[in-house]
Scaffold this motif. Structure first.
Motif, mmCIF file in Angstrom:
data_model
loop_
_atom_site.group_PDB
_atom_site.id
_atom_site.type_symbol
_atom_site.label_atom_id
_atom_site.label_comp_id
_atom_site.label_asym_id
_atom_site.label_seq_id
_atom_site.Cartn_x
_atom_site.Cartn_y
_atom_site.Cartn_z
ATOM 1 N N GLY A 34 16.864 188.592 12.237
ATOM 2 C CA GLY A 34 18.140 188.058 11.773
ATOM 3 C C GLY A 34 17.955 187.192 10.549
ATOM 4 N N ARG A 35 19.067 186.671 10.070
ATOM 5 C CA ARG A 35 18.995 185.759 8.928
ATOM 6 C C ARG A 35 18.642 184.366 9.412
ATOM 7 N NH1 ARG A 35 24.668 187.400 6.527
ATOM 8 N NH2 ARG A 35 25.078 187.025 8.695
ATOM 9 N N SER A 36 18.088 183.591 8.547
ATOM 10 C CA SER A 36 17.735 182.223 8.877
ATOM 11 C C SER A 36 18.998 181.417 9.183
ATOM 12 C CB SER A 36 16.994 181.576 7.704
ATOM 13 O OG SER A 36 16.853 180.202 7.910
ATOM 14 N N VAL A 37 18.964 180.667 10.271
ATOM 15 C CA VAL A 37 20.113 179.857 10.654
ATOM 16 C C VAL A 37 20.399 178.825 9.566
ATOM 17 C CG1 VAL A 37 20.963 178.193 12.345
ATOM 18 C CG2 VAL A 37 19.719 180.211 13.108
ATOM 19 N N SER A 38 19.374 178.219 9.005
ATOM 20 C CA SER A 38 19.597 177.207 7.982
ATOM 21 C C SER A 38 20.189 177.811 6.707
ATOM 22 C CB SER A 38 18.305 176.454 7.668
ATOM 23 O OG SER A 38 17.320 177.333 7.195
ATOM 24 N N LEU A 39 19.843 179.038 6.394
ATOM 25 C CA LEU A 39 20.412 179.706 5.229
ATOM 26 C C LEU A 39 21.897 179.967 5.450
ATOM 27 C CD1 LEU A 39 20.131 181.012 2.470
ATOM 28 C CD2 LEU A 39 19.420 183.117 3.620
ATOM 29 N N GLU A 40 22.247 180.417 6.645
ATOM 30 C CA GLU A 40 23.657 180.637 6.964
ATOM 31 C C GLU A 40 24.434 179.328 6.905
ATOM 32 O OE1 GLU A 40 24.146 182.713 10.630
ATOM 33 O OE2 GLU A 40 23.054 184.465 9.918
ATOM 34 N N ARG A 41 23.841 178.266 7.448
ATOM 35 C CA ARG A 41 24.505 176.968 7.427
ATOM 36 C C ARG A 41 24.707 176.502 5.997
ATOM 37 N NH1 ARG A 41 24.578 172.339 10.664
ATOM 38 N NH2 ARG A 41 24.995 173.773 12.341
ATOM 39 N N ALA A 42 23.696 176.662 5.148
ATOM 40 C CA ALA A 42 23.808 176.239 3.748
ATOM 41 C C ALA A 42 24.917 177.005 3.035
ATOM 42 C CB ALA A 42 22.469 176.447 3.031
ATOM 43 N N ARG A 43 25.022 178.287 3.309
ATOM 44 C CA ARG A 43 26.097 179.082 2.693
ATOM 45 C C ARG A 43 27.459 178.623 3.178
ATOM 46 N NH1 ARG A 43 23.324 184.995 3.351
ATOM 47 N NH2 ARG A 43 21.891 184.818 1.603
ATOM 48 N N VAL A 48 32.542 175.569 2.234
ATOM 49 C CA VAL A 48 33.438 174.456 2.570
ATOM 50 C C VAL A 48 33.543 173.490 1.394
ATOM 51 C CG1 VAL A 48 33.817 172.500 4.110
ATOM 52 C CG2 VAL A 48 32.974 174.651 5.046
ATOM 53 N N LEU A 49 32.421 173.199 0.738
ATOM 54 C CA LEU A 49 32.454 172.300 -0.424
ATOM 55 C C LEU A 49 33.386 172.841 -1.508
ATOM 56 C CD1 LEU A 49 28.792 171.050 -0.919
ATOM 57 C CD2 LEU A 49 30.848 169.647 -0.716
ATOM 58 N N GLU A 50 33.336 174.125 -1.760
ATOM 59 C CA GLU A 50 34.235 174.729 -2.751
ATOM 60 C C GLU A 50 35.691 174.542 -2.338
ATOM 61 O OE1 GLU A 50 32.901 178.772 -3.087
ATOM 62 O OE2 GLU A 50 30.958 178.168 -3.889
ATOM 63 N N GLU A 51 35.966 174.709 -1.046
ATOM 64 C CA GLU A 51 37.327 174.514 -0.529
ATOM 65 C C GLU A 51 37.766 173.060 -0.683
ATOM 66 O OE1 GLU A 51 39.631 176.603 0.911
ATOM 67 O OE2 GLU A 51 38.388 178.339 0.465
ATOM 68 N N LEU A 52 36.873 172.135 -0.347
ATOM 69 C CA LEU A 52 37.199 170.709 -0.458
ATOM 70 C C LEU A 52 37.483 170.317 -1.904
ATOM 71 C CD1 LEU A 52 34.564 169.142 1.977
ATOM 72 C CD2 LEU A 52 37.015 169.428 2.383
ATOM 73 N N ARG A 53 36.671 170.817 -2.810
ATOM 74 C CA ARG A 53 36.852 170.485 -4.227
ATOM 75 C C ARG A 53 38.160 171.061 -4.769
ATOM 76 N NH1 ARG A 53 30.686 172.037 -5.041
ATOM 77 N NH2 ARG A 53 29.746 170.004 -4.631
ATOM 78 N N SER A 54 38.477 172.293 -4.398
ATOM 79 C CA SER A 54 39.703 172.891 -4.922
ATOM 80 C C SER A 54 40.950 172.264 -4.307
ATOM 81 C CB SER A 54 39.701 174.403 -4.702
ATOM 82 O OG SER A 54 39.815 174.716 -3.335
ATOM 83 N N ALA A 80 29.860 172.958 9.766
ATOM 84 C CA ALA A 80 29.731 173.102 8.313
ATOM 85 C C ALA A 80 30.714 172.172 7.600
ATOM 86 C CB ALA A 80 29.965 174.552 7.900
ATOM 87 N N VAL A 81 31.933 172.044 8.131
ATOM 88 C CA VAL A 81 32.920 171.144 7.533
ATOM 89 C C VAL A 81 32.438 169.711 7.610
ATOM 90 C CG1 VAL A 81 35.244 170.175 7.830
ATOM 91 C CG2 VAL A 81 34.921 172.650 7.841
ATOM 92 N N SER A 82 31.876 169.332 8.733
ATOM 93 C CA SER A 82 31.361 167.973 8.892
ATOM 94 C C SER A 82 30.265 167.676 7.868
ATOM 95 C CB SER A 82 30.818 167.798 10.311
ATOM 96 O OG SER A 82 30.281 166.521 10.480
ATOM 97 N N ASP A 83 29.325 168.607 7.720
ATOM 98 C CA ASP A 83 28.239 168.440 6.741
ATOM 99 C C ASP A 83 28.790 168.384 5.319
ATOM 100 O OD1 ASP A 83 26.503 168.562 8.878
ATOM 101 O OD2 ASP A 83 25.764 170.579 8.423
ATOM 102 N N ALA A 84 29.716 169.283 5.009
ATOM 103 C CA ALA A 84 30.265 169.356 3.654
ATOM 104 C C ALA A 84 31.102 168.121 3.332
ATOM 105 C CB ALA A 84 31.100 170.617 3.488
ATOM 106 N N ARG A 85 31.835 167.616 4.308
ATOM 107 C CA ARG A 85 32.638 166.412 4.062
ATOM 108 C C ARG A 85 31.755 165.222 3.708
ATOM 109 N NH1 ARG A 85 37.171 165.411 8.534
ATOM 110 N NH2 ARG A 85 37.694 163.751 7.073
ATOM 111 N N ALA A 86 30.603 165.108 4.353
ATOM 112 C CA ALA A 86 29.676 164.020 4.034
ATOM 113 C C ALA A 86 29.188 164.138 2.594
ATOM 114 C CB ALA A 86 28.501 164.029 5.007
#
Length: 100
Positions: A34-43, A48-54, A80-86
């Motif tokens: 499978g794909r790396s869990v951390s890679l999926e989380r980073a994506r 989410v960061l793009e959504e927050l900025r826009s 992911a939202v929690s991480d991106a909000r920080a």
């Protein structure tokens, strides 16, 4: 209870289990193909960061909307939202006077 526990340990082979009670890499990451869990989380965090900025910040229901649009569980998107909000809040916070 002791007989049950002994039978359970024998059946499961607890010597091969990790801390969480699962075999190491069981269903996670590249070891299983499978794909790396951390890679999926980073994506997901980047999305989410793009959504927050826009949007100019957090809006209620963001995780549920992203789960519908991109797939995955709402709980995964909530993390992911929690991480991106920080990250977003650190970006938006004005620098302290004298800090460079």
């Amino acid at each position: 209870m002791e007989a049950f526990w002994a039978a359970h340990q024998e059946a499961v082979g607890t010597g091969r289990l990790g801390v969480s009670g699962r075999r190491s890499c069981a269903g996670h990451g590249e070891a299983t193909g499978g794909r790396s869990v951390s890679l999926e989380r980073a994506r997901a965090v980047q999305t989410v960061l793009e959504e927050l900025r826009s949007a100019g910040g957090y809006r209620r229901g963001l995780a549920a909307r992203l789960a519908r649009e991109h797939g995955g569980s709402a709980r995964t998107w909530e993390r992911a939202v929690s991480d991106a909000r920080a990250v977003y809040e650190r970006e938006e916070r004005p620098a302290a006077p004298g800090a460079e």
